[in-house]
Write an enzyme that holds these catalytic residues in place. Sequence first.
Site, PDB file in Angstrom:
ATOM      1  CD  GLU A 188      -2.570  -1.547   2.367  1.00  0.00           C
ATOM      2  OE1 GLU A 188      -3.613  -2.076   2.595  1.00  0.00           O
ATOM      3  OE2 GLU A 188      -1.753  -1.239   3.651  1.00  0.00           O
ATOM      4  CG  ASP A 341      -7.402  -4.549   9.394  1.00  0.00           C
ATOM      5  OD1 ASP A 341      -6.987  -3.665   8.863  1.00  0.00           O
ATOM      6  OD2 ASP A 341      -8.107  -5.714   8.906  1.00  0.00           O
TER       7      ASP A 341
END
Length: 357
Positions: A188, A341
């Site tokens: 990312e 996460d």
Amino acid sequence: MALWRGSAYAGFLALAVGCIFLLEPQLPGSALRSLWSSLQLGPAPAPPGAGSPEGRLAAAWDALIVRPARRWRRVAVGVNACVDVVLSGVKLLQALGLSPGNGKDHSELHSRNDLEEAFVHFMGKGAAAERFFSDKETFHDIAQVASEFPEAQHYVGGNAALIGQKFAANSDLKVFPAVTSLGLNEQELLFLSQSASGPHSSLSSWNGIPDVGVVSDILFWILKEHGKSESRASDLSRIHFHTLAYHILATVDGHWANQLAAVAAGARVAGTQACATETIDTRRVSLKAPHEFTTSRLEAGSRVVLNPNEPVVEWHREGVSFHFTPVLVCKDPVRTVGLGDAISAEGLFYSEVHPHS
């Protein structure tokens, strides 16, 4: 995604092809040892004891990780949820009638062959990847095969759902369009730089463990060019970067506190959740971070030598602070789905926001 059993490939591929299912790595010990070898990191070490680098680092983390002085009372998490279907990537390809061939990157997936080529390409590099699947019918066919596979496991998925679960016991949940903090992995981060012609954007993909100096340059650019400042209408002031071997927290000065504890907490939960243990078990983890690195590749950065007794390294650059710590990598991961996460949520939970920010 899981292990590719051929000796020609090592590593893992996480292919998120939509919101119905997300394939993430579940690497047994044999795969992780093969990955280490392919990255020229040496063989897997013997189980360490309390005096090992892993034991000293874990003990140092425990001393450093303290709750922030001002605790979170409310947390806003964006609405985003799906079902993660976790299974062996190789077995999925076999169930789809595909066999390993030449690897090839695809910016977008259109067919089963595209999926197979992308799988082989990124597995050979030991890198994670996410790709959009454009053909709706083919995607649903693949999703159904994956979901009905006898060994498939189903979990709650989606960044917001997983982070919300982590905070639910301590916070009220509300949603609004202001972003103050980001959690990013290496893929990312590189996408961000490539999309806006940022630093090191000519790099097509990472080769093994991402270079700390390169990562630092991109994080600095994001916060300096797009982060919070007096002349810019942006709330972004914090980025938590995580990769297999280390984490970096980059923050705009004056807005965050307790980041030393936050980055250590995020790295610690990577080792405990992947191994499914309450605390770090030094027999089941290994230190694979670079032993030394430079803090920038674009300017005269500092040279850092890693010391397990002082595992969090801090440096500063034009109003941006960086906190680096290694990760104790689980040798035989039990479950890695949603790990990114959990890392982001744990680091944020130990962070403290300055009142004026």
